[in-house]
Design an enzyme around this catalytic site. Sequence first.
Site, PDB file in Angstrom:
ATOM      1  N   ASN A  91       0.806  -1.220   0.000  1.00 44.49           N
ATOM      2  CA  ASN A  91       0.000   0.000   0.000  1.00 44.49           C
ATOM      3  C   ASN A  91       0.845   1.279   0.000  1.00 44.49           C
ATOM      4  O   ASN A  91       0.384   2.311  -0.470  1.00 44.49           O
ATOM      5  CB  ASN A  91      -0.914  -0.055   1.239  1.00 44.49           C
ATOM      6  N   TYR A 157       2.516  10.155 -11.707  1.00 43.44           N
ATOM      7  CA  TYR A 157       1.772   9.348 -10.729  1.00 43.44           C
ATOM      8  C   TYR A 157       0.986   8.258 -11.471  1.00 43.44           C
ATOM      9  O   TYR A 157       1.019   7.082 -11.103  1.00 43.44           O
ATOM     10  CB  TYR A 157       0.826  10.218  -9.893  1.00 43.44           C
TER      11      TYR A 157
END
Length: 257
Positions: A91, A157
């Site tokens: 994560n 990103y």
Amino acid sequence: MQSLKNQRVCVTGASSGIGTACAVECARAGASLLLIARRAERLRSLAEDLASRFGSDVHTLVLDVRDRKKVEASFASLPPPWRTIDILINNAGLSRGLEPLHEGKIDDWDEMIDTNVKGLLYVSRSVIPGMVERNKGHVINIGSIAGHQTYPGGNVYSASKFAVVALSRSLKMDLLGTAVRVTNVEPGLVETEFSEVRFHGDTARASKVYEGYKPLSAEDVADIVLFCATRPPHVNLLEVLVVPTDQASATMVNKPT
Ligand code: NDP
Ligand code: 8X3
């Protein structure tokens, strides 16, 4: 349904947002937790909280997932019980900046690629061999809607999360024939510290991202992660793309302009 009781779950980026929520939900379900992040104090207080609320067995690793040597050394020197990880929740991740690519900051690019792609790979490389050896395990990557769709300023990103799609799909193929499962959970807008980090601490700009509609919460995502993790062993959810009801795509959100 597969129980999480006595399973060891490793959560990277456990000090905030989706990672913290996953740790809490896994602990509530009876798992033992290996919690990883850079902020030691946050990990310590989360570990205390999980131990006192759920009686969880918790181990913390203060670790920057970008540091390849330290990742390798930290996993290799874990106390023996913690070397057996049943579920890895990859994560740890972040976005930095929203500039057009031709005006982007190269340090921001490095940080995103080093964390979201290389960090995920370093941790995976340390954990997955044990899963294969034991023929048991589940790798749950936290990707993003940005891994399927781009948006203005999302350039690097988005590229890092497109990479997570490729790595998740490829890993599933590489593990075919073993009992190790692979899932990519891909949320849309989730209200966490994500935007504060993206805007380098500009909290006013960050909070505007989540104004005027109901975003997902970290707990909404953790709930889905838990659902994926608790399917029967022969059931492998490959990809779960989840958005708030007020979001239709990476660029379409039902909010006042
Ligand atoms: P937060 O900023 O709240 O949490 C990010 C977590 O990642 C923190 O615990 C942080 O811990 C950790 N982290 C960042 N860099 C490193 C590093 N180098 N080494 C170890 N840990 C690190 O954001 P979210 O909870 O929203 O983000 C979690 C994941 O979800 C990310 O991969 C993100 O890309 C993804 N995501 C987020 C969405 C959103 O809208 N919020 C939507 C889709 C996906 P520390 O700083 O203590 O190291
Ligand atoms: C985070 C969601 O749309 O801000 O991955 O990129 S978005």
